[in-house]
Design a protein around this motif. Sequence first.
Motif, PDB file in Angstrom:
ATOM      1  N   GLY A 245      -2.081  10.558  -2.072  1.00  0.00           N
ATOM      2  CA  GLY A 245      -0.860  10.411  -2.730  1.00  0.00           C
ATOM      3  C   GLY A 245      -0.974  10.017  -4.252  1.00  0.00           C
ATOM      4  O   GLY A 245      -2.323  10.294  -4.780  1.00  0.00           O
ATOM      5  N   VAL A 246      -0.052   9.753  -5.060  1.00  0.00           N
ATOM      6  CA  VAL A 246      -0.156   9.469  -6.435  1.00  0.00           C
ATOM      7  C   VAL A 246      -1.162   8.359  -7.108  1.00  0.00           C
ATOM      8  O   VAL A 246      -1.794   8.378  -7.871  1.00  0.00           O
ATOM      9  CB  VAL A 246       1.311   9.284  -7.020  1.00  0.00           C
ATOM     10  N   ALA A 247      -1.442   7.453  -5.905  1.00  0.00           N
ATOM     11  CA  ALA A 247      -2.202   6.206  -6.112  1.00  0.00           C
ATOM     12  C   ALA A 247      -3.702   6.344  -5.559  1.00  0.00           C
ATOM     13  O   ALA A 247      -4.386   5.282  -5.576  1.00  0.00           O
ATOM     14  CB  ALA A 247      -1.616   5.032  -5.999  1.00  0.00           C
TER      15      ALA A 247
ATOM     16  N   SER B 100       2.076  -7.147   5.172  1.00  0.00           N
ATOM     17  CA  SER B 100       1.825  -5.910   4.853  1.00  0.00           C
ATOM     18  C   SER B 100       2.808  -5.007   4.716  1.00  0.00           C
ATOM     19  O   SER B 100       3.269  -4.684   5.929  1.00  0.00           O
ATOM     20  CB  SER B 100       0.338  -5.411   5.436  1.00  0.00           C
ATOM     21  N   VAL B 101       3.055  -4.229   3.751  1.00  0.00           N
ATOM     22  CA  VAL B 101       4.173  -3.191   3.610  1.00  0.00           C
ATOM     23  C   VAL B 101       3.395  -1.977   2.977  1.00  0.00           C
ATOM     24  O   VAL B 101       2.726  -1.942   2.278  1.00  0.00           O
ATOM     25  CB  VAL B 101       5.363  -3.860   2.726  1.00  0.00           C
ATOM     26  N   LEU B 102       4.346  -0.836   3.183  1.00  0.00           N
ATOM     27  CA  LEU B 102       3.948   0.308   2.719  1.00  0.00           C
ATOM     28  C   LEU B 102       5.133   0.895   1.796  1.00  0.00           C
ATOM     29  O   LEU B 102       6.348   0.681   2.384  1.00  0.00           O
ATOM     30  CB  LEU B 102       3.900   1.377   3.981  1.00  0.00           C
TER      31      LEU B 102
ATOM     32  N   PRO C   2       0.076   4.537 -11.494  1.00  0.00           N
ATOM     33  CA  PRO C   2       0.575   4.390  -9.988  1.00  0.00           C
ATOM     34  C   PRO C   2       0.072   3.087  -9.066  1.00  0.00           C
ATOM     35  O   PRO C   2       0.847   2.672  -8.758  1.00  0.00           O
ATOM     36  CB  PRO C   2       0.385   5.797  -9.603  1.00  0.00           C
ATOM     37  N   GLY C   3      -1.014   2.886  -9.347  1.00  0.00           N
ATOM     38  CA  GLY C   3      -1.637   1.967  -8.519  1.00  0.00           C
ATOM     39  C   GLY C   3      -1.073   0.538  -8.824  1.00  0.00           C
ATOM     40  O   GLY C   3      -0.965  -0.543  -8.089  1.00  0.00           O
TER      41      GLY C   3
ATOM     42  N   GLU D  38       0.681  -0.992  -0.111  1.00  0.00           N
ATOM     43  CA  GLU D  38      -0.200  -0.034  -0.014  1.00  0.00           C
ATOM     44  C   GLU D  38       0.848   1.256   0.056  1.00  0.00           C
ATOM     45  O   GLU D  38       1.988   1.364   0.681  1.00  0.00           O
ATOM     46  CB  GLU D  38      -1.134  -0.071   1.280  1.00  0.00           C
ATOM     47  N   PRO D  39       0.258   2.336  -0.536  1.00  0.00           N
ATOM     48  CA  PRO D  39       0.888   3.658  -0.377  1.00  0.00           C
ATOM     49  C   PRO D  39       1.181   4.135   1.121  1.00  0.00           C
ATOM     50  O   PRO D  39       0.059   3.847   1.794  1.00  0.00           O
ATOM     51  CB  PRO D  39       0.363   4.707  -1.119  1.00  0.00           C
TER      52      PRO D  39
END
Length: 315
Positions: free
Chosen positions: A226-228, A252-254, A277-278, A203-204
């Motif tokens: 954010g961009v996404a 789960s990472v950012l 971006p997504g 995730e962003p």
Amino acid sequence: MMDTAFASRARIADVERLIRPHIRRTPVLESEGADFGLDGVTLVFKLELCQHAGAFKTRGAFANMLLRKPGKAGVTAASGGNHGAAVAYVAKKLGMPARIFIPKTSSPAKIARIRSYGAELVLGGERYQDSVADSDAYADETGALNFHAYDAEETILGAASVALEFEEQAPGLDAVLVAVGGGGLIAGICAWYDGRARVVGAEPELSPCLNRALAAGERVDSPSGGVAADSLGASRVGALPFAIVKDRLHDSVLVSDDAIVAAQKALWTTIQIVAEPGAATALAALLSGAYKPGKGERVGVILSGGNTTAVNFNV
């Protein structure tokens, strides 16, 4: 406790057979990790951005349409863009009227895509949740079927067909990286693999709804920016997705906006894929080191979302 039995592998396979005549079997591309500066691993990209309407959302839209069978009032949906495009596409193909509600922050590419399918587009509100409220009110008023972007059984079952297809095309993956918005796709991926591959959500940093829910042990409100944000900007992870994911997700990472943009550029310069971006967020988790694969790993990366103006043709 929420019942998640609907998302069994047998049910996913049934729904995949139902929607198969209407969707693309999207391609897979394998690359040495070294091409992206990742030595000792193999990357396997699932190119779901080649799907009708540019994203996996079309699978869930067809599942909703075929399982729920709308009446004369047609269908409605709230969307940041890709879900709306998918519903508009499916409605056009099956001859149903559609009204799509999207916020003012949606990208021009997604607005143009929705309009190209002939749906009635209602542009208003600053946030996705504003569009949800408008879509809900319209459904209540007219009887149109409301297709939720991520928090519905049919949507999740359709999304899960990505994983079924991916495993057939690339068996034996060690890990599968998935970008997370409201949670529909990652719920479907977790339900299908069910522990046979490590599923990692990316995730962003500016839109961390699943990450925050996992940390809190329950669904909580989250920033959305954010961009996404137009594809991954849900302010709260869906109830059904969270119930499926919370006990099956490996990690789960950012990732930062800069990492997402860098991943977009890497996709274009390395394998000539144009991603919004997504779509690039899952790869950003690898390139930024947020997810560190072990030596020799085969890592699946789902790329979904090709609705972008990153490339413009002036001819």
